[in-house]
Every structure is written in C-alpha cells, then in structure tokens.
Design a protein around this motif. Sequence first.
Motif, PDB file in Angstrom:
ATOM      1  N   GLU A  28      11.644   3.130   1.458  1.00  0.00           N
ATOM      2  CA  GLU A  28      10.682   3.754   2.125  1.00  0.00           C
ATOM      3  C   GLU A  28       9.755   2.918   2.940  1.00  0.00           C
ATOM      4  OE1 GLU A  28       7.914   7.574   1.327  1.00  0.00           O
ATOM      5  OE2 GLU A  28       7.043   5.609   0.452  1.00  0.00           O
ATOM      6  N   SER A  29       9.700   2.049   2.283  1.00  0.00           N
ATOM      7  CA  SER A  29       8.518   0.833   2.841  1.00  0.00           C
ATOM      8  C   SER A  29       9.395   0.267   4.156  1.00  0.00           C
ATOM      9  CB  SER A  29       8.363  -0.081   2.041  1.00  0.00           C
ATOM     10  OG  SER A  29       7.160  -0.880   2.482  1.00  0.00           O
ATOM     11  N   PHE A  30      10.670  -0.132   3.844  1.00  0.00           N
ATOM     12  CA  PHE A  30      11.455  -0.877   5.024  1.00  0.00           C
ATOM     13  C   PHE A  30      11.849   0.077   6.142  1.00  0.00           C
ATOM     14  CE2 PHE A  30      12.610  -4.155   1.596  1.00  0.00           C
ATOM     15  CZ  PHE A  30      11.276  -4.905   1.739  1.00  0.00           C
ATOM     16  N   ASP A  31      11.878   1.409   5.524  1.00  0.00           N
ATOM     17  CA  ASP A  31      12.203   2.317   6.639  1.00  0.00           C
ATOM     18  C   ASP A  31      11.316   2.348   7.621  1.00  0.00           C
ATOM     19  OD1 ASP A  31      14.392   3.909   7.405  1.00  0.00           O
ATOM     20  OD2 ASP A  31      13.808   5.561   5.923  1.00  0.00           O
ATOM     21  N   GLY A  32      10.136   2.293   7.148  1.00  0.00           N
ATOM     22  CA  GLY A  32       8.874   2.758   7.966  1.00  0.00           C
ATOM     23  C   GLY A  32       8.075   1.575   8.474  1.00  0.00           C
ATOM     24  N   VAL A  33       8.881   0.298   8.688  1.00  0.00           N
ATOM     25  CA  VAL A  33       8.551  -1.054   8.897  1.00  0.00           C
ATOM     26  C   VAL A  33       7.602  -0.982  10.189  1.00  0.00           C
ATOM     27  CG1 VAL A  33      10.370  -1.915   9.915  1.00  0.00           C
ATOM     28  CG2 VAL A  33       8.847  -3.313   8.773  1.00  0.00           C
ATOM     29  N   LEU A  34       7.947  -0.375  11.096  1.00  0.00           N
ATOM     30  CA  LEU A  34       7.059  -0.660  12.315  1.00  0.00           C
ATOM     31  C   LEU A  34       5.869   0.187  12.035  1.00  0.00           C
ATOM     32  CD1 LEU A  34       7.108  -1.070  15.336  1.00  0.00           C
ATOM     33  CD2 LEU A  34       7.996   1.197  15.755  1.00  0.00           C
ATOM     34  N   VAL A  35       5.666   1.176  11.279  1.00  0.00           N
ATOM     35  CA  VAL A  35       4.408   1.797  11.222  1.00  0.00           C
ATOM     36  C   VAL A  35       3.438   0.943  10.373  1.00  0.00           C
ATOM     37  CG1 VAL A  35       3.274   3.647   9.969  1.00  0.00           C
ATOM     38  CG2 VAL A  35       5.107   3.951  11.631  1.00  0.00           C
ATOM     39  N   VAL A  36       4.168   0.551   9.094  1.00  0.00           N
ATOM     40  CA  VAL A  36       3.633  -0.709   8.531  1.00  0.00           C
ATOM     41  C   VAL A  36       3.181  -1.679   9.272  1.00  0.00           C
ATOM     42  CG1 VAL A  36       3.806  -2.187   6.510  1.00  0.00           C
ATOM     43  CG2 VAL A  36       4.991  -0.036   6.276  1.00  0.00           C
ATOM     44  N   LYS A  37       3.759  -2.302  10.065  1.00  0.00           N
ATOM     45  CA  LYS A  37       3.326  -3.333  10.929  1.00  0.00           C
ATOM     46  C   LYS A  37       2.129  -3.051  11.848  1.00  0.00           C
ATOM     47  CE  LYS A  37       7.116  -6.581  11.267  1.00  0.00           C
ATOM     48  NZ  LYS A  37       6.769  -7.767  10.482  1.00  0.00           N
ATOM     49  N   THR A  38       2.354  -2.032  12.697  1.00  0.00           N
ATOM     50  CA  THR A  38       1.571  -1.400  13.576  1.00  0.00           C
ATOM     51  C   THR A  38       0.088  -1.140  12.854  1.00  0.00           C
ATOM     52  OG1 THR A  38       2.062   0.685  13.766  1.00  0.00           O
ATOM     53  CG2 THR A  38       2.795  -1.026  15.231  1.00  0.00           C
ATOM     54  N   LEU A  39      -0.057  -0.656  11.716  1.00  0.00           N
ATOM     55  CA  LEU A  39      -1.115  -0.172  10.892  1.00  0.00           C
ATOM     56  C   LEU A  39      -1.612  -1.438  10.233  1.00  0.00           C
ATOM     57  CD1 LEU A  39      -0.174   3.451   9.684  1.00  0.00           C
ATOM     58  CD2 LEU A  39      -1.287   2.675  11.641  1.00  0.00           C
ATOM     59  N   GLY A  40      -1.037  -2.308  10.059  1.00  0.00           N
ATOM     60  CA  GLY A  40      -1.321  -3.774   9.462  1.00  0.00           C
ATOM     61  C   GLY A  40      -1.516  -3.395   7.893  1.00  0.00           C
ATOM     62  N   ARG A  41      -0.419  -2.642   7.234  1.00  0.00           N
ATOM     63  CA  ARG A  41      -0.798  -2.380   5.903  1.00  0.00           C
ATOM     64  C   ARG A  41       0.510  -3.255   5.136  1.00  0.00           C
ATOM     65  NH1 ARG A  41      -2.968   1.916   4.470  1.00  0.00           N
ATOM     66  NH2 ARG A  41      -1.770   2.205   2.494  1.00  0.00           N
ATOM     67  N   GLU A  42       0.789  -4.084   5.442  1.00  0.00           N
ATOM     68  CA  GLU A  42       1.587  -5.019   4.565  1.00  0.00           C
ATOM     69  C   GLU A  42       1.040  -5.165   3.478  1.00  0.00           C
ATOM     70  OE1 GLU A  42       0.799  -5.882   7.563  1.00  0.00           O
ATOM     71  OE2 GLU A  42       2.585  -6.663   8.894  1.00  0.00           O
ATOM     72  N   ASP A  43      -0.148  -5.602   3.170  1.00  0.00           N
ATOM     73  CA  ASP A  43      -0.753  -5.970   1.957  1.00  0.00           C
ATOM     74  C   ASP A  43      -0.693  -4.585   1.095  1.00  0.00           C
ATOM     75  OD1 ASP A  43      -1.024  -8.565   2.949  1.00  0.00           O
ATOM     76  OD2 ASP A  43      -3.224  -8.104   3.310  1.00  0.00           O
ATOM     77  N   GLU A  44      -1.127  -3.544   1.525  1.00  0.00           N
ATOM     78  CA  GLU A  44      -1.117  -1.982   0.851  1.00  0.00           C
ATOM     79  C   GLU A  44       0.356  -2.026   0.374  1.00  0.00           C
ATOM     80  OE1 GLU A  44      -2.895  -2.691   3.524  1.00  0.00           O
ATOM     81  OE2 GLU A  44      -4.733  -2.921   2.369  1.00  0.00           O
ATOM     82  N   GLU A  45       1.238  -2.139   1.010  1.00  0.00           N
ATOM     83  CA  GLU A  45       2.896  -1.796   0.740  1.00  0.00           C
ATOM     84  C   GLU A  45       3.201  -2.812  -0.461  1.00  0.00           C
ATOM     85  OE1 GLU A  45       5.395   0.590   1.763  1.00  0.00           O
ATOM     86  OE2 GLU A  45       3.116   1.281   1.990  1.00  0.00           O
ATOM     87  N   VAL A  46       2.512  -4.087  -0.410  1.00  0.00           N
ATOM     88  CA  VAL A  46       2.883  -5.006  -1.202  1.00  0.00           C
ATOM     89  C   VAL A  46       2.339  -4.724  -2.639  1.00  0.00           C
ATOM     90  CG1 VAL A  46       2.666  -7.456  -2.113  1.00  0.00           C
ATOM     91  CG2 VAL A  46       3.479  -7.015   0.253  1.00  0.00           C
ATOM     92  N   ALA A  47       1.124  -4.179  -2.437  1.00  0.00           N
ATOM     93  CA  ALA A  47       0.545  -3.819  -3.521  1.00  0.00           C
ATOM     94  C   ALA A  47       1.282  -2.364  -4.250  1.00  0.00           C
ATOM     95  CB  ALA A  47      -1.056  -3.315  -3.402  1.00  0.00           C
ATOM     96  N   ARG A  48       1.614  -1.557  -3.500  1.00  0.00           N
ATOM     97  CA  ARG A  48       2.275  -0.446  -4.004  1.00  0.00           C
ATOM     98  C   ARG A  48       3.481  -0.879  -5.140  1.00  0.00           C
ATOM     99  NH1 ARG A  48       5.037   4.347  -1.597  1.00  0.00           N
ATOM    100  NH2 ARG A  48       5.826   3.178   0.253  1.00  0.00           N
ATOM    101  N   LEU A  49       4.304  -1.980  -4.180  1.00  0.00           N
ATOM    102  CA  LEU A  49       5.409  -2.305  -4.944  1.00  0.00           C
ATOM    103  C   LEU A  49       5.085  -3.056  -6.164  1.00  0.00           C
ATOM    104  CD1 LEU A  49       8.719  -2.874  -4.503  1.00  0.00           C
ATOM    105  CD2 LEU A  49       8.074  -5.078  -4.484  1.00  0.00           C
ATOM    106  N   GLU A  50       3.970  -3.922  -5.955  1.00  0.00           N
ATOM    107  CA  GLU A  50       3.503  -4.599  -7.381  1.00  0.00           C
ATOM    108  C   GLU A  50       3.303  -3.573  -8.484  1.00  0.00           C
ATOM    109  OE1 GLU A  50       1.171  -8.648  -6.581  1.00  0.00           O
ATOM    110  OE2 GLU A  50       0.061  -6.691  -5.981  1.00  0.00           O
ATOM    111  N   GLY A  51       2.693  -2.668  -8.088  1.00  0.00           N
ATOM    112  CA  GLY A  51       2.404  -1.561  -9.169  1.00  0.00           C
ATOM    113  C   GLY A  51       3.636  -1.334  -9.881  1.00  0.00           C
ATOM    114  N   ALA A  52       4.518  -0.800  -9.160  1.00  0.00           N
ATOM    115  CA  ALA A  52       6.168  -0.287  -9.680  1.00  0.00           C
ATOM    116  C   ALA A  52       6.677  -1.414 -10.281  1.00  0.00           C
ATOM    117  CB  ALA A  52       6.810   0.277  -8.396  1.00  0.00           C
ATOM    118  N   ALA A  53       6.359  -2.767  -9.909  1.00  0.00           N
ATOM    119  CA  ALA A  53       7.296  -3.695 -10.465  1.00  0.00           C
ATOM    120  C   ALA A  53       6.583  -4.021 -11.880  1.00  0.00           C
ATOM    121  CB  ALA A  53       7.287  -5.296  -9.558  1.00  0.00           C
TER     122      ALA A  53
END
Lengths: 646, 607
Positions: free
Chosen positions: B214-239
């Motif tokens: 999902e995260s890579f699918d929506g990468v443009l939105v992640v980038k424009t919203l500056g949400r890279e850190d939040e996405e990383v935190a989300r993956l971190e939780g699952a990891a």
Amino acid sequence: MSNKRNSGSGNDVPPEKDELSSQANDELARMEHAAAFDDPIALEHEALAASAEEDRTNERRLRAIAVLRRGFAQSPELGRGLRLTVLFAMIGAVGRLIIPVLIQQVIDKGLLADEGFNAGFTITACAVAAAILVAVMFLARITYVRLVTTAELMLRNLRVKTFSHIHRLPMADHESTRRGELTSRVTSDIETIARFVQYGAMAWIIDSVIIIGTLIVMSFYAWQLAVITVVAALPVLPLFRLMQRRQLKAYTVVRNRVGTTLSEVSEAVQGAAPIRAYGLQRRSRARLDDAIQDQFKSEMSAARWFAFMFPLGDAFGGVALASVAMAGIWFGESWGLNAGSLIACLFLVQLILGPVAEIGEILDQTQTAIAGWSKVLGVLDTPVDLVEPEPGVELPNGPLDVRVEHLGFSYQTGGPVLRDVTIDIPAGASVAIVGETGSGKTTFVKLLDRLADPVEGSVLVGGIGLDTVNRQSRTERIRMVPQDGFMFDTSLGENIAMGRIGATIDDVRTSISELGLETWVAGLPRGLDTEVGERGEGLSVGERQLVALARAQMADPGLLILDEATSAVDPRTERALTTALHRLAEGRTTISVAHRLSTAEQADLVLVFDAGELVEHGSHGELVARGGRYAELYRSWLGNTGQKAV
Amino acid sequence: MAAGVPGLFRRGARLLTRYVKAHPVPFIVSIFGAAIYAGAAVGTTIILGRITNDVIVPTFESGRPEAKAVWYTGLALLLVGLLRASTIILRRYFAALLTYRTQRDWRRKLAHTYLSVPLEYHRETPTGELLAHADADIVASSEVINPLPFSVGVITLAVFAIISLATVDWFLMLVAVVLFPLLAIINQMYTTRAEKPLGVVQERVGQVSRIAHESFDGVLVVKTLGREDEEVARLEGAADELRAARVGLGRIRAVFEPMIDALPSLGIIALLLIGSWQVSIDRLNTGDIVQAAALFGLLAFPMRVFGYFLQELPRAVVVSARLDKVVAAPHEPGAATDTPPAVGDGPLSVSFADVSFRYGDDPPVLDGLNLNIAAGSIVALVGVTGSGKSTLCELIPRLVDPDSGTVELDGVDIREFDPVAVRSEVALVFQETFLFADTVRENVTLGDPIDNAVLERAASIAHASAFVHRLPHGWDTGLGERGVTLSGGQRQRLALTRALLRGPRVLILDDATSAVDPVIESAILRDLRTSLETTTLVVAHRVSTIELADEVVFLDGGCIVATGSHPELLANNPDYARLVHAYVDQESMTEGIDHDVADVGTSRLPS
C-alpha cells in the motif's frame, strides 16, 4: 545547482544500479495505470542494462563473501554479541565431538586395556560424557535464543531501513513498473534472509566449528590422518565454488521469473473487470500458464545444482574414509595409532560427514538468502538524489511567491524535458499551466514541490532556495494535490488527518467545514468513520479528489499545486469540488495544471508550455490578443465547438 | 488446531497423499533413491564393523598390515560412498521436481480461480492478499515435500538399522527401540507447541507485506504529504510484531532442537555402557559395538531432517487448507441450460423486469427496476452518483447477476446463456481504462487476429487513429516504453476501439468517454450512430451526449423515475431539469483544453 544524476554516465554508476536495471528491464513492459503524474519518467536504468560492463559486474556481484561483508556493514547489530554466541556455539559443538572420543576411551581403556575389562573407568567416562552432553544441551538453548534475538533484530532493522530508503528514493525510481519489485525487497527478499537465519545461520556456525574441531581432535591422534582428510577435501572446494556460482545465477533467474508470474497474477486481479467484460479469461490464462511454466523451468534448472551439490559431501566422505582407513591401517603403528584411536579417527571422519552434508543442504538456502540480501543491499546503495537540508530554513507564513530562474531538467537518459524556464509568480496569484502531454508542464510543477531537483537553474519559494527548505515546512507550506487522490485502507477521517502530521479529528472536522464538505461527509454511510477500502476504491473518483483537497486544507499551505482532474464526475460532487477548491485556493498562491478552459480564463497568469519550453505567459486576455500559441489553441477550440463564441 | 496432534497428522498425511497422487513418478524415484541411500548408509556401518574386527584389530595386534586387506578396505568404503552420493542425486532432483510441480499446480489452480471467480470476489478481496496466496502461501504449503522422500528414507533407515542391530545383539536393539519412540514423542510435542505461533508469524508476514504494498502504491501521496516518517513508523510497528512472534517461536525451537540433538548421543552412551558389559562377559566383540555406535550416529542426522519435516507439516496443513478455501471459491455462474438459446442477427433488445440488486447488507442499489431498450436504439442513462447506473450496466454482460428479477437479451433470460457467450455479444466500456503491459495493438485486439483495415476502421470511429499513429511505433508501440504516456482521454478511446473491434450487438458506455474532449466525444457518438449496427446504452453527463440519444432514462435511487426524449423530460420532470442544468453549469466550467486539443486539430483536417 549541480545534480548527481546528470553527471553520471553509464560507466561510473555503481554496479548495484545495473542489477536493478536488468530486473527493471524484464518487467519493463509490465506497466499498470499510467496516472497523469507517472509522466514519461525516465527508465534510465534501461539503457544502462545494455552496457557491456554488465557481465563483468554481475560476476563480481556474485561473490557471496562480498555480499556478506557489505551486509554486515549495513547491519552492525549482527556483530554485537556475536563473539559470545560463536563461543557458545563452539562449546555446543564439543557436545558432538565427545562421542567418538568416548568410544575411543572406552575401547582402549575400558575394553582392550591390558588388565582386561575396566568397569569403573567405563562407567565414570560414560557418566562424565552424559553430564557434558546435558550441559551442552542447555548451552545450545541459550545460544539459539541469542542468535534468534540478534538475527530478528537485524532483520527488523534492515526491513525498516530498506523501506525508509525506498521512500526517500526520487519519484523516477518509483515508476509503476518497478513498484512490485520494490515491495518484494522489503517482503520476500528479506524473508529469504529470515528463513536463512532461522535454520541456516546456526548450522553454519556449529558445522564449521565441528569440522574444525574434529580435525583438531584427529590431529591429536595422528596429524597425518587430519592432513589426509583435508587433502581428500581439497578437490571438492573448487568444484563446490563453481557450482555455487552457477546456482546463484540460476536463483537470480528464478527470482525474476517469480516476479513475472506475480505481475501476471496482479494483472489478472487488478484487471478483473475488463478481463470479464471482454471474455479475456482464456488469453489471460494462457499468459499466466506461460509465466508459471517459465517459472517452473527456471526452478528446475536451479534444482539441478541443488541436487548435484549436496552429494559432493558424501562422495568426498567416501574418499576421505577410504584414504584414512587405508593409511591408518598401513602406517598406523609408525604414526603412534592403536586400534581404538584409529576407530575414533574413522568416527571423526564420519562426524565431519554430517556437518559437510548439512552445509550442502543449507547452501541452497544460503544462496537464495544471499541473492535476496544482495538485492536489498542494492536498494540501499541506490543513491537518494534529494538530500534534505538539516535542519533547513522554514518557509514564511501566508501566500508564497515563486521565482524560477533558468530552470532546466532532464532525466539521465533522453533529452531535456525542460529548458531554460524563467518566471516570477507573485504571492497570492492564481496560475494556470497549459500544454500538451509531454510539454514539460507536469515536470515543471514537480520541481516546484521538489519531487526532483532541477538539473540547471533554481527554484525560489518565498525567496528561499527550495533545496534549503526544511522538509516538514516544505510539505506543509507547499502542497501538491495529485489528480489521483490515493487513499489508505482505513477510515475517511484518518485519511484526511494525514494532511498534517499530528492532526486530530477535530482539525479534520474544521477543515471539512471550511471547505463546505459537511453535507457530503454526512451523506456517507458512517460519516468520517466510513472505511474507504483499498486505494480508496470505496469512494468515487470525485470523492477521492475531495479528500485530496481536504488534506491540503489541513496543512494550510502558502503554495498550492493542483493537477486538475481530467475525468468528469457527477454534478453533485462536481459542485462540492468547485466550492471546496474555491475556498481552498483563497489567500494562497495556486498553480494549476489546467485541463479546463475556464481555469485558464479565470487565472491571473497563464503559462503555456511547449516541448519543454515556456513559450508564452500572460493573462488569458493578453495571450488571446497576442495571437500566439495560446490564441491558436483557443481558436481551434472555439472553432470546433462552433458555439459559445464570445 | 482444535483437532490436536492426531488430527493434525491425519490432515498432514491426507495432504501429502494428495500431493504424491498427483505426481507419483517423481515421488517413487526419489523414494527409491532415499531407500537405497539408507541401505548404503547402513552398509557403511556394517563395513566399518567388519573392518574393525577383520582388519584393524588383527593388524594392530600383529603389527603387520596386509596389502590385500588394506586395498579391499579402501575399495569397499569408496564404493559405498559413491553409491550414497548417486542415490542422493536421485532423491533430491526428484523431490525438487515433486515440490515444484506441486507449486506449479497450486499456481495454476489459483490463477484460474482468480480468473473465473465473479467480479464481486475481487471487489471484496484485497489484491495483496491474493498475491500473497500465489507467492508465499504456495511455498509454505509445499515446502514440506522436499524433506518428504528423505523422511520416508529415514524410516527405511531406522528399520534397516534396527534389524541390523538385532543381528548384532537384541539387547542393544532394545536401547534403540526405546530411544526412537522417545524422539518421536518429543518431536510431536514440538510440532504441537509450534503450530499456533507459526500461524501468528505467517499472519504478521502478511501484514508487513500489505503495508509495504500500500505504501509504495501511494508513494506520490506519501511524498506530497511528507508522510515518509509516519509510513516508516507504521511499517516499524508491523516489523516489531513480526519480530516478537518470530523470537517467540525461536524460544520454542531453542527448547526442543538441542534436546532432539542430544538424545541419539545419550543413546550411544547407554549403548556403550551396556555393550562394554556384554563384551566383558564375552557375549559381544568390539566390532559389534563399533557397528552399533555407528548406526546410532547415522540415525542422529536423519532424525533432524525428520524433525524439520514434522515441523513444516503443520504449516503446510494450515496454509494448504487456506489455499483450498480460495480455490474452492464459487466460479462465475454458468449457463442454466447446456445449449445456448439461438439469438437472431443484428442489434439486440435489452429488457429488465423487476430487477433488484444489493451488495451484501447494504441498501439495495437497484430496486424493482423495469426497463426496455429497443434493438438498435441509443439510450442515455442519466442519474446522480449512487443511483445504480453502473450496476445496471454491469448486469447486462452478467458481470453481476440480479438478486431477483430477470434481465433479458432479445427476449431471452441471460441466465440461460454462458457468461462468455453473453460477453461476446455485449461490450461494456468502463470509465477507468485498464491497459495491459503490451503493445497498443495487443491491447485492442486482445490477441485476436484482426485485419489492419478493420482495426483502422474501429480506431477511426473511436477517434484513436490519429494519436496512435503519432506514437513512436504506431500500433506496435509498447505501453510502458519510455516516454509513452497516454492521457485519460486517449486511454478511454483505446478502450472504445477495443470494444468496437468485437462487433458488439449491445454496446454499453459506462461514463467511458468522461476524459475525452467534449468535441471529440460528440463526434464519436455521431460516428457510432451512423456506422454501427448496435444497441447502445450510454451513461451520460454531458448535455451534448444526452441530446444525441433516442431516449433518455432517468434513474434515481435504484428505480427508473422517467423515460422519454430529452426535451420531454426537461419539460415534465423538474428533478431531471435540475440535474441537467447542473450538468450545463458544470460543462461551461469544464470545457476541455485537454491534451486532446491537439488531436482535434489533426483529426479535423481532412473533413
């Protein structure tokens, strides 16, 4: 402003890039939806793949040791406590060496002793050995827990690191054709490493300790026999290495084939509607069957190596056992051996067989893991072109002006996409950008949001060079609203809240009412709690655009970059969109990639792009009066509709 | 899990039987290899025992080695080693063949399922999940096959070894008879304890994969919203969760593995104690002990593989049950009768009688809808979002079947046709165009051999010809090639070409020209009317389109509110009038100066 991308020609690109490219090449054709922003982004890797260098660099990369070395460097936590773990594993290996020694002792001193059967010695020796075995068993348990804990920590960190690195890669690396590949880097590739550390890693440590330990013990009895064992093993080594490399190559092919199959499966899933509507099942089935068959074939050719490598251990075992037995019997006396110690040596040779065989067994897994690891490292080695300034300058409040000077951009392969664009956009202006597909307008706005850095010239927003602006400030003060408002599979409220870091649900409500979207939200089955589904597909295209606008409102940007929707939405949503857009744009500088005439008509400034150049700029009226490119577009449009001529 | 150990084993045995039955030959060959290997391994120990008694002990007693005996010793050991090696090759190659064939079977079955389940299934199931089934799950369900022949070989080995031990001494055999069941019990405990944590691990692997997808699918939105850190935190939780689950599983392994490792060695110690005592009372000789100890040692390693096999088994059982469920998903409904009813030539009439449809428990999308569309007419479908337009469109090619009521083509209930037969007569063009990773030609012909002239004609009706010819390689341009990006309108026109090539007798355009410039859109519709013999249903938003229709159907809340010509409805139905006025307003704002403008110029030139 220099740019790494442009300075690199084919040859001085790190080899890892080539590997990525060769895979990209394979999957090149697998394009999915080319959304407006997916642009003619350069598949710069493509050209590189063809380079003659490739074979050589591939060869170099196949060296497992190099991968391991780089892997360890990337994951320092692996090294932490490793010595103690290895020490424990060594002691654990002693547990296995104890048996042949015990047999020797019992035979020599218990059974064949000069004074006859020595019951006391036999019982004591056995009791000591049993005690050691039990102790070693507990130690092995501790060792294993230590190893798993370390390895899982390393995997978790590697996964997060890779994921985070991929998110920092420039958009060009996120070409939709490569998306599946990037996903597999943090999933299946890391899983291959995980599978390895769960079973293989421990075996490697223990087995190599046993092999070395056995040889040491053997040389206590007769060093000559240890030498014979090693000599018998020597010819196996180059053979092993040769097969190892072939196998690694075969596995790379397998991984690529797996990728192809998955792309086909994903096409069958994502294209479910057209496949059904056009009765394409048979065609898709044929393609899937082909991909599956190709994968099978590649797996079987890898299996050949898998089958032939392992028995090398046994063949070597036969040779070693025969040589040790022959030499031991012939020269035994002169080497100071007796019956017991020769038998012990034969057992020791047998003891080596197990570990050697096991290493053969896990080699296969190790190969896969190394191939996976190498791919992950390849991603980590892909340069992040956009270096964020730390901490960087904050953008001022209020609407932002934009000054673009001699802006030029080109992808690594292919000609320039933008050439010498210079324009001043005053704060609070509304700007429409007009041009055909490929005219460079999309690239232009991307540079304004720093989705890429220009190759030439500079962008100043609010008087500050864009590359010196703090990242968070940039993402909040400059907000691009893409046409396809991608949504995450969660509730509507949470999706809107993503518009600003740390936003609460009340902030979401405020933004919604500011944009006049309360009625729309109230009309949804569960309001803000409505689940939007995968990619937001539970909402219509227009509704997804509303969410994108609401997200932008959350951030209160000073510069708004809009990619106007090309697809029509139903009037109710359209009206909501118009209102929301109007309110959102108020008091901000807005730059729209215009697909509608009205947008250009109403804009303060129209920029006309053609073949990478800014050919005209001015207000709608001015441009029409000037009789240039824009006027031509406008006239052709008017002429064609034949109505509504002013 | 509730079934407990015996249930699990029964299920495991059933699964393996199924796998083996599908591909008996590779299984038999690999088992053959494994059995000979077992014999050769036992043979090695017998040879060792003989060498001890006949060569080693006498040689060291006499101090004079005999050349002939030494050569025989070497030859025997070498040959038995080579025999082992060659049987391993047999076993491993054919075990791999069995594994990969099984995986190929699964893959085909899944792929075919994905292609034949109803559309609704895909709307309800996340893509990531379906991909995970086709990838990781298949591997998990069949990895157990690889150690299977070896495990069967181990059983053979154990039997050989025990018989061989019995010939040495029944007392020593007794040690083995006690030891190996003990190993089996511990293995079983291990398997049971590990089953549940394994399931959790599997699930969390899926979670990580979903997030990444999902995260890579929506990468443009992640980038424009500056949400890279939040996405990383989300993956971190699952990891983190995955790591915790794996470490937990590792702790269980850490308890059992060393135990399973140590047992054979403890057995050898017992054997030595008993054996030495037997030697002292002259019931055994040294060679017997050596042979027995070698046999025990021989069993230790295969036991580990057997353990691995037992450990893989529960996972395979759980995952294959999951896959079985996926594969068993009901396919699209077929034809009610075997022989498709004959339908006449030319355009077909379409009628809906009391049709209702709802998704799950949601309120009905269509509610007792009645509608007749005359053969050869052009009907515009008008209504707000959610009024049921798309569902109505999807009912005609049987992409969905109604909950109640009937849909008829040419007076025949479409449930009597095979869906494939219906779809060869009915073409539905969607708003969102899905293009395959292939050439433009392949995307419209869909692999059918189609004459160039026919292709050009269809493309010119769809107004796709001009822009296709401007592509780098014309019809043979690969989509996804560098620099080839099509606008939404261009994609839609390709989709329309695709539909026209199939010579549909009913053509349904579900907002299928929404991204096309209005000027071109009208031109397309006019061309459709003059050059095509078909019944056309158009979901329309633009007045210019609505005006071209013979009849307008106004849909609201899943029912037809009014039908008639555009002026009639405009005059008689205030709701309709309001909606259409909204369209007009919108149109004035959305008049396109899209990418298509350039095309307008070129396509207009000849006329």
